[in-house]
Design a protein around this motif. Structure first.
Motif, PDB file in Angstrom:
ATOM      1  N   LEU A 163     -17.931   6.662  36.110  1.00 11.05           N
ATOM      2  CA  LEU A 163     -19.373   6.601  35.855  1.00 11.05           C
ATOM      3  C   LEU A 163     -19.716   7.242  34.509  1.00 11.05           C
TER       4      LEU A 163
ATOM      5  N   HIS B  70     -18.365   4.987  31.670  1.00 11.83           N
ATOM      6  CA  HIS B  70     -19.185   3.798  31.449  1.00 11.83           C
ATOM      7  C   HIS B  70     -20.463   4.140  30.702  1.00 11.83           C
ATOM      8  N   THR B  71     -21.050   5.285  31.024  1.00 10.41           N
ATOM      9  CA  THR B  71     -22.262   5.701  30.328  1.00 10.41           C
ATOM     10  C   THR B  71     -21.980   5.950  28.854  1.00 10.41           C
TER      11      THR B  71
ATOM     12  N   HIS C 260     -16.865  -1.726  35.382  1.00 13.25           N
ATOM     13  CA  HIS C 260     -17.461  -1.684  36.712  1.00 13.25           C
ATOM     14  C   HIS C 260     -17.233  -2.999  37.448  1.00 13.25           C
TER      15      HIS C 260
ATOM     16  N   TYR D 158     -31.713  -1.436  40.967  1.00 13.76           N
ATOM     17  CA  TYR D 158     -30.351  -1.237  40.455  1.00 13.76           C
ATOM     18  C   TYR D 158     -29.578  -0.207  41.298  1.00 13.76           C
ATOM     19  N   TRP D 159     -28.312  -0.489  41.495  1.00 19.50           N
ATOM     20  CA  TRP D 159     -27.329   0.352  42.181  1.00 19.50           C
ATOM     21  C   TRP D 159     -27.566   0.470  43.689  1.00 19.50           C
TER      22      TRP D 159
ATOM     23  N   GLN E 163     -28.133   5.052  38.116  1.00 17.47           N
ATOM     24  CA  GLN E 163     -26.740   5.438  37.916  1.00 17.47           C
ATOM     25  C   GLN E 163     -26.546   6.934  38.167  1.00 17.47           C
TER      26      GLN E 163
ATOM     27  N   TYR F 183     -26.900   7.536  41.934  1.00 14.72           N
ATOM     28  CA  TYR F 183     -25.674   7.145  42.625  1.00 14.72           C
ATOM     29  C   TYR F 183     -24.602   8.214  42.429  1.00 14.72           C
TER      30      TYR F 183
ATOM     31  N   VAL G  35     -23.467  12.540  33.807  1.00 14.65           N
ATOM     32  CA  VAL G  35     -23.952  11.182  33.543  1.00 14.65           C
ATOM     33  C   VAL G  35     -25.273  11.228  32.779  1.00 14.65           C
TER      34      VAL G  35
END
Length: 319
Positions: free
Chosen positions: A148, A151-152, A166, A207-208, A255, A258, A271
């Motif tokens: 996570l 990806h950020t 992802h 989202y998510w 995000q 999550y 994150v």
């Protein structure tokens, strides 16, 4: 909040929930595809309208389709609206469907057959294709905390061989198989499982929420399956293109939420730090290089909204 029942099937075998927010003609096209699908007479469709201002929730009568329209006085978000729609039905399975989709004649039947074939499967998704027939790589991995953060920081793009993305981009989605997560644009779930999980987590405005639901289903011992034979046309981002600032804010917010829920406060903090220190500045730089003042403004506004949300996100409340 008002509900307008248009018709009611005698014995629905599948509840279809569509959350609408200014989807325009896409919603009518989606309903037309449902009405033309195999077994349409056994569907019960609920459209939950989140205070649309474009008239898209008006005059939705569709011959041969049992339809209820639930109108919210304000935009309550995708997860909460999905739960509202699901609560109006009683069928053994629920299909959550985006208004920017069009189902093929046998797509829903193929997905339902896969769900019914294996009692250990709790959720199924479809193969989503664009107007040109190209398959979208929409099945995803359960993200680790480290992934996570990576990806950020865009590390999956900078180091593609070392940081897995992802989505399962290296797989053509051409065969039916178990996956970690499917996209909420077409997500079919057993109603008893949905009830056991408490539905979608309403802290996710949008989202998510689909990834979270799939992760909780897996933790409860149920498989998630991609059904390649269920082909569904999907435009993607069909109702959020005009609100780029809020779209980016809600994505980064979700995000972080999550991360907090599944990996703890420290990962959520990392994150958020990566989003504010790297992700948003990189997006802003790209917009400025392109000379897009509108996109640059959207990134700045998204960043300010995220900063204001940080205290709540660090408690895991998200509200």
């Amino acid at each position: 909040m008002t509900a307008t029942p248009v018709a009611s099937p005698s014995a629905a075998v599948l509840d279809v929930v569509i959350v609408n927010w200014n989807a325009g003609d896409q919603l009518r096209a989606c309903l037309a595809s449902l009405a033309a699908s195999e077994g349409a007479e056994h569907l019960r469709v609920v459209v939950v309208d989140n205070a649309s201002s474009d008239g898209s929730a008006e005059g939705l009568d569709r011959p041969g389709l049992a339809l209820t329209v639930l109108r919210n006085a304000d935009n309550r978000g995708f997860a909460r609206a999905c739960n509202q729609g699901a609560a109006l039905g009683s069928a053994a399975a629920i299909l959550f469907l985006n208004p920017d989709t069009g189902v093929s004649r046998d797509g829903i039947a193929a997905a339902r057959a896969q769900l019914d074939a294996d009692p250990g499967t709790g959720i199924v998704g479809a193969r989503l294709v664009d107007d040109a027939g190209q398959t979208h790589r929409t099945c995803a991995r359960h993200p680790t905390g480290a992934r996570l953060i990576a990806h950020t920081l865009f590390l999956d793009r900078l180091l593609p061989g070392r940081v897995a993305p992802h989505f399962l981009l290296d797989w053509d989605h051409a065969e039916t198989r178990a996956v970690d997560a499917v996209m909420g644009a077409f997500l079919m779930i057993r109603r008893p499982l949905f009830a056991r999980l408490g539905g979608f987590d309403e802290r996710f405005f949008v989202y998510w929420e689909d990834a979270d639901l799939c992760a909780r289903a897996a933790a409860a011992g149920f498989a998630v399956c991609h059904v390649a034979e269920a082909e569904i046309r999907h435009r993607g981002q069909g109702t959020t293109e005009a609100v780029k600032d809020r779209r980016l804010f809600y994505f980064l917010r979700a995000q972080a939420l999550y991360a907090h829920k599944h990996h703890g406060r420290a990962v959520s903090l990392a994150v958020l730090a990566a989003a504010l220190a790297v992700n948003l500045p990189v997006r802003l730089g790209r917009a400025l290089v392109r000379g897009s003042a509108g996109d640059a403004g959207a990134v700045i506004r998204a960043g300010l909204m995220l900063i204001r949300a940080v205290p709540r996100l660090l408690t895991g409340s998200g509200r």
